[in-house]
Design a protein around this motif. Sequence first.
Motif, PDB file in Angstrom:
ATOM      1  N   ASN A 137       0.693  -1.144  -0.119  1.00 51.50           N
ATOM      2  CA  ASN A 137      -0.050   0.004  -0.023  1.00 51.50           C
ATOM      3  C   ASN A 137       0.897   1.114   0.104  1.00 51.50           C
ATOM      4  OD1 ASN A 137      -2.099  -1.660   0.287  1.00 51.50           O
ATOM      5  ND2 ASN A 137      -2.642  -1.329   2.072  1.00 51.50           N
ATOM      6  N   GLN A 185       3.398   0.596   3.025  1.00 47.68           N
ATOM      7  CA  GLN A 185       3.244  -0.515   3.929  1.00 47.68           C
ATOM      8  C   GLN A 185       3.102  -1.853   3.328  1.00 47.68           C
ATOM      9  OE1 GLN A 185      -0.660   1.594   5.094  1.00 47.68           O
ATOM     10  NE2 GLN A 185      -0.271   0.816   6.989  1.00 47.68           N
ATOM     11  N   HIS A 186       3.681  -2.708   4.119  1.00 48.18           N
ATOM     12  CA  HIS A 186       3.832  -4.164   3.564  1.00 48.18           C
ATOM     13  C   HIS A 186       3.653  -4.915   4.784  1.00 48.18           C
ATOM     14  CE1 HIS A 186       5.682  -7.741   2.043  1.00 48.18           C
ATOM     15  NE2 HIS A 186       5.091  -7.613   0.737  1.00 48.18           N
ATOM     16  N   LEU A 187       3.106  -6.282   4.649  1.00 46.86           N
ATOM     17  CA  LEU A 187       2.625  -7.035   5.948  1.00 46.86           C
ATOM     18  C   LEU A 187       4.144  -7.796   6.459  1.00 46.86           C
ATOM     19  CD1 LEU A 187       2.795 -10.275   4.859  1.00 46.86           C
ATOM     20  CD2 LEU A 187       0.781  -9.540   3.643  1.00 46.86           C
TER      21      LEU A 187
HETATM   22  C1  LIG Z   1      -3.457  -2.026   2.592  1.00 47.47           C
HETATM   23  O1  LIG Z   1      -4.692  -1.373   2.695  1.00 47.47           O
HETATM   24  C2  LIG Z   1      -5.954  -2.388   2.772  1.00 47.47           C
HETATM   25  C3  LIG Z   1      -7.116  -1.675   2.665  1.00 47.47           C
HETATM   26  O2  LIG Z   1      -7.052  -0.290   3.360  1.00 47.47           O
HETATM   27  C4  LIG Z   1      -5.855  -3.098   4.242  1.00 47.47           C
HETATM   28  O3  LIG Z   1      -6.835  -3.952   4.198  1.00 47.47           O
HETATM   29  C5  LIG Z   1      -4.436  -3.883   4.119  1.00 47.47           C
HETATM   30  O4  LIG Z   1      -4.395  -4.614   5.490  1.00 47.47           O
HETATM   31  C6  LIG Z   1      -3.414  -2.654   4.071  1.00 47.47           C
HETATM   32  N1  LIG Z   1      -2.178  -3.766   3.996  1.00 47.47           N
HETATM   33  C7  LIG Z   1      -1.072  -3.467   4.587  1.00 47.47           C
HETATM   34  C8  LIG Z   1       0.151  -4.124   4.478  1.00 47.47           C
HETATM   35  O5  LIG Z   1      -1.060  -2.497   5.567  1.00 47.47           O
END
Ligand SMILES: *[C@@H]1O[C@H](CO)[C@@H](O)[C@H](O)[C@H]1NC(C)=O
Length: 240
Positions: A137, A185-187
């Motif tokens: 994201n 943002q990345h998991l």
């Molecule tokens: C990215 O954004 C989506 C929708 O807002 C969210 O559900 C998801 O957890 C986000 N991913 C990360 C890795 O932050």
Amino acid sequence: MKMKELLLFLSCVLSVSADVLHEDIRIGGCSDSDGEDMLGLDGEEIAYADFNKQKEIYPQPPFIDPVTYMEGAYENAVANQQVCRGNLQNSRKGMKDFPLERDAPSGVMIYTRDEVEFGVQNTLICHVTGFYPAPVNVSWTKNGQKVTEGSSINVPYLNKDLTFTQISRLDFTPQPEHVYSCTVQHLAQTEPATKFYEVDSSGQSDPGVGPSAFCGVGLTVGLLGVAAGTFFLIKGNECS
Ligand SMILES: *[C@@H]1O[C@H](CO)[C@@H](O)[C@H](O)[C@H]1NC(C)=O
């Protein structure tokens, strides 16, 4: 300006004569909820299947001769998704479900598409690479305020090392001292990564060493060519 055009022309000729091999790639992937199918040439994305719009999309810039694939590219992608889902189920059973690998982005870069001039529309680019799985994201701020208008992100592009690259863009008009940021943002991250871009007060980006180095190499090659030409000309005259 003239010098730049000349250098561009030179580099084109060089790449045509020195590099005739092309690299064609097709990437298909699927998960329980998502799928991807893309076609690329020489590291550029040529087309991808949009499973929402139910058609093949060709996200190519307007300045190139468009490249399209044969009819049925989208239908082919849909069929491959079914195969992929079937394979996924089988692997899950065979491997008693597998842990997902996770790599946080190894590189985040922010830069402008064009040379910066005050008041002239430009595009900021946030280039994110080296992550797995996709996607990331990307969010943008201008002077600390969140912006969403004018931003877009491409579908994940698979690298040779099986990590992904994604590029987010933000249209902007440079004004002195305005500060922009992109946050990724990345998991696999413990916290988001942020890169800042501050519009340079001179309104010109520093061309750096790149162009002058190219110019030097170009001139050297050119002079060597002249020397070789002269040599053969003289040799040829001696023989006749
Ligand atoms: C990215 O954004 C989506 C929708 O807002 C969210 O559900 C998801 O957890 C986000 N991913 C990360 C890795 O932050």
